[in-house]
Design a protein around this motif. Sequence first.
Motif, PDB file in Angstrom:
ATOM      1  N   VAL A  24     117.014  48.298  18.523  1.00  0.00           N
ATOM      2  CA  VAL A  24     118.187  49.134  18.271  1.00  0.00           C
ATOM      3  C   VAL A  24     117.797  50.309  17.384  1.00  0.00           C
ATOM      4  CG1 VAL A  24     120.493  49.198  17.252  1.00  0.00           C
ATOM      5  CG2 VAL A  24     119.743  47.161  18.493  1.00  0.00           C
ATOM      6  N   MET A  64     123.927  42.238  15.425  1.00  0.00           N
ATOM      7  CA  MET A  64     123.647  42.158  16.849  1.00  0.00           C
ATOM      8  C   MET A  64     124.037  40.804  17.404  1.00  0.00           C
ATOM      9  SD  MET A  64     119.993  42.649  18.772  1.00  0.00           S
ATOM     10  CE  MET A  64     119.402  41.016  18.417  1.00  0.00           C
ATOM     11  N   ARG A  67     122.580  49.883  27.368  1.00  0.00           N
ATOM     12  CA  ARG A  67     122.219  48.488  27.663  1.00  0.00           C
ATOM     13  C   ARG A  67     123.062  47.883  28.784  1.00  0.00           C
ATOM     14  NH1 ARG A  67     118.828  45.329  27.076  1.00  0.00           N
ATOM     15  NH2 ARG A  67     120.065  43.568  26.416  1.00  0.00           N
ATOM     16  N   TYR A 104     123.933  53.380  22.435  1.00  0.00           N
ATOM     17  CA  TYR A 104     122.951  52.311  22.668  1.00  0.00           C
ATOM     18  C   TYR A 104     123.576  51.186  23.499  1.00  0.00           C
ATOM     19  CZ  TYR A 104     119.822  48.408  21.954  1.00  0.00           C
ATOM     20  OH  TYR A 104     118.991  47.343  22.175  1.00  0.00           O
ATOM     21  N   ASN A 105     124.787  50.773  23.127  1.00  0.00           N
ATOM     22  CA  ASN A 105     125.454  49.706  23.885  1.00  0.00           C
ATOM     23  C   ASN A 105     125.718  50.142  25.328  1.00  0.00           C
ATOM     24  OD1 ASN A 105     125.473  47.751  21.912  1.00  0.00           O
ATOM     25  ND2 ASN A 105     127.525  48.231  21.194  1.00  0.00           N
ATOM     26  N   ILE A 108     125.266  54.158  17.974  1.00  0.00           N
ATOM     27  CA  ILE A 108     125.410  52.724  18.281  1.00  0.00           C
ATOM     28  C   ILE A 108     126.172  52.542  19.591  1.00  0.00           C
ATOM     29  CG2 ILE A 108     126.529  50.589  17.526  1.00  0.00           C
ATOM     30  CD1 ILE A 108     123.977  51.200  16.008  1.00  0.00           C
ATOM     31  N   VAL A 159     125.109  45.503  20.089  1.00  0.00           N
ATOM     32  CA  VAL A 159     125.525  45.623  18.698  1.00  0.00           C
ATOM     33  C   VAL A 159     126.997  45.257  18.614  1.00  0.00           C
ATOM     34  CG1 VAL A 159     125.817  47.206  16.769  1.00  0.00           C
ATOM     35  CG2 VAL A 159     123.803  47.372  18.210  1.00  0.00           C
ATOM     36  N   SER A 188     128.755  47.556  13.081  1.00  0.00           N
ATOM     37  CA  SER A 188     127.836  48.439  12.374  1.00  0.00           C
ATOM     38  C   SER A 188     128.555  49.076  11.199  1.00  0.00           C
ATOM     39  CB  SER A 188     127.299  49.529  13.309  1.00  0.00           C
ATOM     40  OG  SER A 188     128.346  50.391  13.698  1.00  0.00           O
TER      41      SER A 188
END
Length: 158
Positions: free
Chosen positions: A112, A9, A148, A144-145, A141, A16, A19
């Motif tokens: 996360v 992160m 955000r 999630y980004n 992932i 992130v 990953s």
Amino acid sequence: MAYAGHVLMENRNGLVARSCLTHATATAERDAALILVDQMAPGWRITLGADKGYDVASFIAALRARRVTPHVAVDGRVSKLGKRRGSGVDGGTMRHAGYAASQRVRKRIEEVFGWIKGSAGLRQTKHRGRNRVGWQFDLAITAYNLIRLPSLLAAAPA
């Protein structure tokens, strides 16, 4: 079959940066951390904040060989003989204000994983095989980004 998802992160914004998915083993977290660090842009001096599970002398030495400053929490457990466990992190690293900041911010990584398990539905995977599970993890992932980004753009100065 059991897999472990690992993320690297970026601390300023909580996005992130990297990953990967590995088979779950005793050293998977440390091995994956080194792989993710190796994928970062060469030449940049970076810090790596981590919990006390990463306080192993060989891991700290591997980070230093990669020009990464280890902001790893000290594992100060006491053995059965009453001896305090030795730490790979030296006092010179721990005295800087950046070390304290990394220790505060490193807990955000749990956000996360909480989002991935709760909202993205990865508490239990519906696929078999590392490639399919890895694809599902990468998609989570990315989502999630993307989730955000609006809050980061709203907070950015115009």
